[in-house]
Design a protein around this motif. Sequence first.
Motif, short mmCIF file in Angstrom:
data_model
loop_
_atom_site.label_atom_id
_atom_site.label_comp_id
_atom_site.label_asym_id
_atom_site.label_seq_id
_atom_site.Cartn_x
_atom_site.Cartn_y
_atom_site.Cartn_z
N MET A 37 92.11 -14.16 -40.17
CA MET A 37 92.75 -14.79 -41.23
C MET A 37 94.15 -14.31 -41.75
O MET A 37 94.45 -13.01 -41.30
CB MET A 37 91.98 -14.86 -42.42
CG MET A 37 90.53 -15.42 -42.24
SD MET A 37 89.58 -15.19 -43.67
CE MET A 37 88.84 -13.71 -43.64
N THR A 38 95.22 -14.92 -42.10
CA THR A 38 96.34 -14.46 -42.72
C THR A 38 95.93 -13.70 -43.96
O THR A 38 94.96 -14.08 -44.49
CB THR A 38 97.36 -15.70 -43.37
OG1 THR A 38 96.59 -16.47 -44.23
CG2 THR A 38 97.48 -16.66 -42.21
N PRO A 39 96.86 -12.77 -44.37
CA PRO A 39 96.61 -11.86 -45.55
C PRO A 39 96.07 -12.75 -46.54
O PRO A 39 95.19 -12.14 -47.62
CB PRO A 39 97.51 -10.94 -45.64
CG PRO A 39 98.25 -11.03 -44.20
CD PRO A 39 97.99 -12.25 -43.64
N GLU A 40 96.93 -13.66 -46.90
CA GLU A 40 96.66 -14.65 -48.02
C GLU A 40 95.22 -15.36 -48.08
O GLU A 40 94.64 -15.24 -49.06
CB GLU A 40 97.84 -15.61 -48.11
CG GLU A 40 99.37 -15.27 -48.36
CD GLU A 40 99.84 -14.76 -47.36
OE1 GLU A 40 99.20 -15.15 -45.96
OE2 GLU A 40 100.65 -13.61 -47.54
N ARG A 41 94.87 -15.92 -47.04
CA ARG A 41 93.92 -16.41 -46.77
C ARG A 41 92.56 -15.57 -46.89
O ARG A 41 91.61 -15.79 -47.49
CB ARG A 41 93.97 -17.34 -45.29
CG ARG A 41 92.43 -17.98 -44.93
CD ARG A 41 92.30 -19.17 -45.22
NE ARG A 41 91.29 -19.99 -44.84
CZ ARG A 41 90.20 -20.01 -45.74
NH1 ARG A 41 90.34 -19.67 -46.94
NH2 ARG A 41 89.05 -20.61 -45.25
N ARG A 42 92.90 -14.31 -46.34
CA ARG A 42 91.67 -13.12 -46.56
C ARG A 42 91.34 -13.05 -47.83
O ARG A 42 90.19 -12.74 -48.20
CB ARG A 42 92.01 -12.04 -45.48
CG ARG A 42 91.24 -10.99 -45.42
CD ARG A 42 91.56 -9.70 -44.76
NE ARG A 42 92.55 -9.01 -45.26
CZ ARG A 42 93.65 -8.81 -45.00
NH1 ARG A 42 93.76 -8.79 -43.75
NH2 ARG A 42 94.63 -8.03 -45.49
N SER B 174 88.60 -9.89 -40.98
CA SER B 174 89.80 -10.04 -41.55
C SER B 174 90.95 -10.40 -40.49
O SER B 174 91.81 -11.37 -40.95
CB SER B 174 90.24 -8.68 -42.05
OG SER B 174 89.38 -8.12 -42.98
N GLU B 175 91.04 -10.03 -39.21
CA GLU B 175 91.70 -10.43 -38.15
C GLU B 175 92.05 -11.91 -37.90
O GLU B 175 93.01 -12.23 -37.44
CB GLU B 175 91.64 -9.51 -36.99
CG GLU B 175 90.21 -10.13 -36.39
CD GLU B 175 89.82 -8.93 -35.44
OE1 GLU B 175 90.02 -7.78 -35.61
OE2 GLU B 175 89.01 -9.26 -34.43
#
Length: 431
Positions: free
Chosen positions: A400-405, A397-398
């Motif tokens: 990626m950006t929140p949107e990409r994740r 997760s870390e």
Amino acid sequence: MACIRLTRRATLLGAATLLAAPRVRAQAPIRLVILGGGFGGASAARFARDRFPEVEVTLIERSRTFLTSPYGNLVLGGKRRTEDISFTYDALARRGVRVVHDSASAIDAQGRTVRLAGGTAVPYDRLIVSPGIELRWGAIEGYDEAASARMPHAWLPGLQPVSVLERQLRDMPDGGTFIMAIPDNPFRCPPGPYERISMVAHYFKQAKPRAKILALDAKGGFSKQPLFMDGWRELYAGMIEWVPVSNDGKVTKVDPAAMEVITEFGTRHRGAVVNVIPPQSAAKIALDAGLAGPAGWCPIRPATLESTLVPNIHVIGDATIAAPMPKSGFIASSHAKHAVVSAVLLLRGQTPPPPVFFNTCYSHVGEDYGISVAGIYRAEGDRFVEVPNSGGVSPRSETMTPERRAEHRRLEALYADGWYASLTREMFGLS
Ligand SMILES: Cc1cc2nc3c(=O)[nH]c(=O)nc-3n(C[C@H](O)[C@H](O)[C@H](O)COP(=O)(O)OP(=O)(O)OC[C@H]3O[C@@H](n4cnc5c(N)ncnc54)[C@H](O)[C@@H]3O)c2cc1C
């Protein structure tokens, strides 16, 4: 191209080789018998029917309905119903597979027959055995079949469907603790317990937000651990406690009357619902037939998946010891195809091609949240090896950006659905 002049001696030698070839019954169709109609066996039957229409394919399976373990955890999460994971053998039969619903009671390797509980026997030229696993009752003190009614395993759907555990979870009071006892390696589906924790947490989050999950593990780490733990932090903060073996996580005893599990160092934990996944071995029929080694799993030749212990039998799927390949449905179906090709070519006196085995294990962590691990394997002498750089796991997760994740996890959940639909449709002959 070099030309070879056949001498009379060479011709005679050729004829002698043909006479010595393993096909016993001249002109009669090859009789390929497959024992077990799960991920390995049903896939083998379907593939053999399509790839070798001239071969007589018989599938021996004791159950008329097969409940898949894959996607069983999603029933606990409320994302699937039992009907969605239930399949029959009717379409395979319509495609020309002779489906025999009976329990195999013995394998007579000398006489090349499988004896059935119903009293008849099925003769074979080659046998593919894919019977799955057995639970080792008593390996955890006090955990036997009677105890499993109160503390379900829900790990072998033919023995105990996941709906038994589902009912207990639905009846559990909010604020109660769900305990899971997880075995050491090797066992069926390395990421399975952790997907189950995730799906139970998914259900609790909506229906019982004060409930807790205590996962007691006989290991020090697990498949896709950093990815699961990312997901648990993101979706279920404070709900799940995972206890590794080094922190006294190994359950050695159970007390079903008190709904307690007892660990190696004597700590007692009481649960409102207790799910015990006990240590396992190859299924009973494989043990009885002498196909398994001392550790309870079946050794096989990597090039052909033939048993190293009993001639003319190929063993595939979870019953085998085939590390580094995991005990997964995807691997079982990949084994199946190579076992069919090997069996038929060997009967024709030909050399099977070198095998390649594929695996992707998807796990659902939450709603629209999937993760995966993939690998490709081949035979190298008497070992299986993972092809370097062939697979890998989903990104952390870390990274990626929140949107990409969110998009990545959403897509992997969709790929998982696609994987499940295509594999089950293929193996049960539905498309
Ligand atoms: C909770 C859970 C989740 C999982 N999720 C995934 C996943 O997402 N992806 C994945 O790839 N894998 C997953 N798996 C693993 C997968 O279920 C197994 O790896 C797969 O079923 C192995 O196939 P198999 O053919 O060896 O055994 P099985 O599929 O168990 O088939 C064995 C069959 O043999 C029959 N049989 C046994 N003995 C006899 C006999 N004496 N006579 C007649 N019939 C007999 C049984 O009835 C059964 O139908 C999961 C497992 C669990 C428990």
